[in-house]
Structure formats: structure tokens, C-alpha cells
Write a protein that holds these residues in place. Structure first.
Motif, PDB file in Angstrom:
ATOM      1  N   TYR B  33      -0.642  -1.805   6.950  1.00 35.34           N
ATOM      2  CA  TYR B  33      -0.220  -0.637   6.170  1.00 35.34           C
ATOM      3  C   TYR B  33      -0.905  -0.649   4.806  1.00 35.34           C
ATOM      4  O   TYR B  33      -1.164  -1.715   4.242  1.00 35.34           O
ATOM      5  CB  TYR B  33       1.302  -0.683   5.931  1.00 35.34           C
ATOM      6  N   TYR B  35      -0.142   1.007   0.963  1.00 33.77           N
ATOM      7  CA  TYR B  35       0.792   1.694   0.083  1.00 33.77           C
ATOM      8  C   TYR B  35       0.146   1.870  -1.292  1.00 33.77           C
ATOM      9  O   TYR B  35      -0.675   1.064  -1.718  1.00 33.77           O
ATOM     10  CB  TYR B  35       2.086   0.892  -0.091  1.00 33.77           C
ATOM     11  N   GLN B  37       1.209   2.394  -5.414  1.00 37.37           N
ATOM     12  CA  GLN B  37       2.306   2.258  -6.379  1.00 37.37           C
ATOM     13  C   GLN B  37       1.867   2.817  -7.727  1.00 37.37           C
ATOM     14  O   GLN B  37       0.846   2.396  -8.277  1.00 37.37           O
ATOM     15  CB  GLN B  37       2.727   0.792  -6.535  1.00 37.37           C
ATOM     16  N   LEU B  43       6.840   2.421  -3.879  1.00 36.69           N
ATOM     17  CA  LEU B  43       5.595   2.465  -3.114  1.00 36.69           C
ATOM     18  C   LEU B  43       5.624   3.653  -2.154  1.00 36.69           C
ATOM     19  O   LEU B  43       6.676   3.992  -1.593  1.00 36.69           O
ATOM     20  CB  LEU B  43       5.418   1.175  -2.310  1.00 36.69           C
ATOM     21  N   LEU B  45       3.541   5.408   1.295  1.00 41.81           N
ATOM     22  CA  LEU B  45       2.682   5.042   2.411  1.00 41.81           C
ATOM     23  C   LEU B  45       1.473   5.962   2.496  1.00 41.81           C
ATOM     24  O   LEU B  45       1.610   7.190   2.540  1.00 41.81           O
ATOM     25  CB  LEU B  45       3.484   5.118   3.709  1.00 41.81           C
ATOM     26  N   PHE B  88      -2.015   1.221  -8.330  1.00 41.60           N
ATOM     27  CA  PHE B  88      -1.987  -0.129  -7.774  1.00 41.60           C
ATOM     28  C   PHE B  88      -1.852   0.025  -6.264  1.00 41.60           C
ATOM     29  O   PHE B  88      -0.925   0.680  -5.786  1.00 41.60           O
ATOM     30  CB  PHE B  88      -0.802  -0.884  -8.384  1.00 41.60           C
ATOM     31  N   LEU B  90      -1.460  -1.607  -2.467  1.00 39.55           N
ATOM     32  CA  LEU B  90      -0.916  -2.776  -1.785  1.00 39.55           C
ATOM     33  C   LEU B  90      -1.083  -2.636  -0.286  1.00 39.55           C
ATOM     34  O   LEU B  90      -0.787  -1.593   0.302  1.00 39.55           O
ATOM     35  CB  LEU B  90       0.567  -2.937  -2.129  1.00 39.55           C
ATOM     36  N   PHE B 104       3.057  -8.783   2.127  1.00 41.93           N
ATOM     37  CA  PHE B 104       2.194  -8.006   1.260  1.00 41.93           C
ATOM     38  C   PHE B 104       1.108  -8.857   0.636  1.00 41.93           C
ATOM     39  O   PHE B 104       1.311 -10.057   0.371  1.00 41.93           O
ATOM     40  CB  PHE B 104       3.006  -7.346   0.144  1.00 41.93           C
ATOM     41  N   GLY B 105      -0.053  -8.227   0.381  1.00 43.21           N
ATOM     42  CA  GLY B 105      -1.093  -8.855  -0.400  1.00 43.21           C
ATOM     43  C   GLY B 105      -0.781  -8.766  -1.886  1.00 43.21           C
ATOM     44  O   GLY B 105       0.251  -8.218  -2.291  1.00 43.21           O
ATOM     45  N   GLN B 106      -1.691  -9.284  -2.707  1.00 43.69           N
ATOM     46  CA  GLN B 106      -1.479  -9.323  -4.154  1.00 43.69           C
ATOM     47  C   GLN B 106      -1.922  -8.048  -4.853  1.00 43.69           C
ATOM     48  O   GLN B 106      -1.767  -7.923  -6.066  1.00 43.69           O
ATOM     49  CB  GLN B 106      -2.206 -10.529  -4.755  1.00 43.69           C
ATOM     50  N   GLY B 107      -2.482  -7.112  -4.129  1.00 37.62           N
ATOM     51  CA  GLY B 107      -2.777  -5.799  -4.685  1.00 37.62           C
ATOM     52  C   GLY B 107      -4.155  -5.670  -5.310  1.00 37.62           C
ATOM     53  O   GLY B 107      -4.784  -6.661  -5.707  1.00 37.62           O
ATOM     54  N   ARG B 109      -5.885  -3.192  -8.324  1.00 34.05           N
ATOM     55  CA  ARG B 109      -5.651  -2.162  -9.348  1.00 34.05           C
ATOM     56  C   ARG B 109      -6.929  -1.348  -9.511  1.00 34.05           C
ATOM     57  O   ARG B 109      -7.957  -1.884  -9.917  1.00 34.05           O
ATOM     58  CB  ARG B 109      -5.235  -2.790 -10.679  1.00 34.05           C
TER      59      ARG B 109
END
Lengths: 111, 113
Positions: B33, B35, B37, B43, B45, B88, B90, B104-107, B109
Motif C-alpha cells: 500500500y 499512503y 500524510q 494518512l 490511501l 510525507f 508511507l 510500515f516503512g520509515q517514509g 518526505r
């Protein structure tokens, strides 16, 4: 369309206090409900997953409850610590485990 | 260690440019997935995929594209058609049946310059 609301938006408590975070959702046809923690600028860490058939889950100082009929969940944190300071996100899981998130509660625990 | 790796951590995009965000997982999950933010919001989708070579639009897919050629990888392209891409991003993975938590991954930016 599912909507998820979290109350309060922010919370500041002294260390050692027990606290409750609230989450409500509009459509009770959910597969699960998940609580996550997010530190600033970081990804999400899963705290608890409650299946739709369950009423609560516990992990250490955390306890989450689910009442599907009323569209509510609570996250109870016992004996809060400064390290608990973070944003807490509630998400309901729909078909395919797609998540619908609330806006989060920003928690600050003061030492 | 099992987990989800997103790269890069920070990304800058010029006006009119396409950029691709990477997401790799070694959890053997079928579903992945993306997302988005924004500050003060939950968050939302963008796209999801429950199996290789198949994906579906989420709530805010306009201006984004994805591919799922391998089970481990689910890259997201932010196209020039996305008018407000600063956010951000994710990536997550799980089983598609809702019986396990999402990881989840660390995102990443993304900032438009």
C-alpha cells in the motif's frame, strides 16, 4: 464512506498517570482496528491489532478495546512514561486490509 | 531483519518533473500500500496491490502511478499532474485478509522546489 475521529487531538499529562485515547468510526462493517504510534518524522509502529470478532487486546502497559456496535475503540496506557510521547493513530481495516486513519492524538508525557 | 525499506528519505522535485519513490519488503507479504500524510491529517490511501501484476486506485490516486512487477517491490511515481505533491509518503505491507497487522516503512518526505 468510513470516517474515523480521534479525541482528544492533543494531550499533556504528568509522568505516571494512566490515560485513555478515544477513536470512533462511522461504519461498523470493519475487518479489524489497529492502533499505531508515530514518532516525529518517522514511519508507523504497530501497537495493537483487534480483529472484528474480538473485544480487546493487551500488550504490556497498553490495552485496546473495540465496540463495533457503537463504533468506538479506546487505547488505555497505564503508568505513562516520557518515552510514550508520540502521536497515536487509530485505523480501521476494510476489505483487503485497506486502512482508514484518524488524524491522531499527540501525547506529551512530562517528567 | 524483516521489514520495509523506503528510499530516498528526502526527495526534492522541480515543477513539471516526475519522481519515483521506492518501496521494498522482505516480509513475504502479498499486499502492499501507498499512503500520503499531510500535517495534522490522517494518512490517506493512494494505491494498493493485493497480488503481483495487479493494483487498484485508492482515495487520492490522481497524479500518481504504480507498478507491481515483483512481490517485494511497489514503486510509486509522482507525476507532473499531481498539483500539490509536497507531503510525507508511507509504504506498508500486510496480508490482504486483515488478520495481521500492517507494517510500515520509515517514509519519504517529498518537497517541491
Amino acid at each position: 464512506k468510513q470516517e474515523v475521529t480521534q479525541i482528544p487531538a492533543a494531550l499533556s499529562v504528568p509522568e505516571g498517570e494512566n490515560l485513555v485515547l478515544n477513536c470512533s468510526f462511522t461504519d461498523s462493517a470493519i475487518y479489524n482496528l489497529q492502533w499505531f504510534r508515530q514518532d516525529p518524522g518517522k514511519g508507523l509502529t504497530s501497537l495493537l491489532l483487534i480483529q472484528s470478532s474480538q473485544r480487546e487486546q493487551t500488550s504490556g502497559r497498553l490495552n485496546a478495546s473495540l465496540d463495533k456496535s457503537s463504533g468506538r475503540s479506546t487505547l488505555y496506557i497505564a503508568a505513562s512514561q516520557p518515552g510514550d510521547s508520540a502521536t497515536y493513530l487509530c485505523a480501521v481495516g476494510e476489505y483487503g486490509n485497506k486502512l482508514v486513519f484518524g488524524a491522531g492524538t499527540i501525547l506529551r508525557v512530562k517528567s | 531483519d524483516g521489514g520495509i525499506t523506503q528510499s530516498p528519505k528526502y526527495l526534492f522535485r522541480k515543477e513539471g518533473q516526475n519522481v519515483t519513490l521506492s518501496c521494498e519488503q522482505n516480509l513475504n507479504h502479498d499486499a502492499m500500500y501507498w499512503y500520503r500524510q499531510d500535517p495534522g491529517q490522517g494518512l490517506r490511501l493512494i494505491y494498493y496491490s493485493q497480488i503481483v501484476n495487479d493494483f487498484q486506485k485508492g482515495d487520492i490516486a490522481e497524479g500518481y502511478s504504480v507498478s507491481r512487477e515483483k512481490k517485494e517491490s511497489f514503486p510509486l511515481t509522482v507525476t507532473s499532474a499531481q498539483k500539490n505533491p509536497t507531503a510525507f509518503y508511507l509504504c506498508a505491507s500486510s496480508t490482504p485478509w486483515g488478520n495481521t497487522e500492517a507494517f510500515f516503512g520509515q517514509g519519504t518526505r517529498l518537497t517541491v522546489v
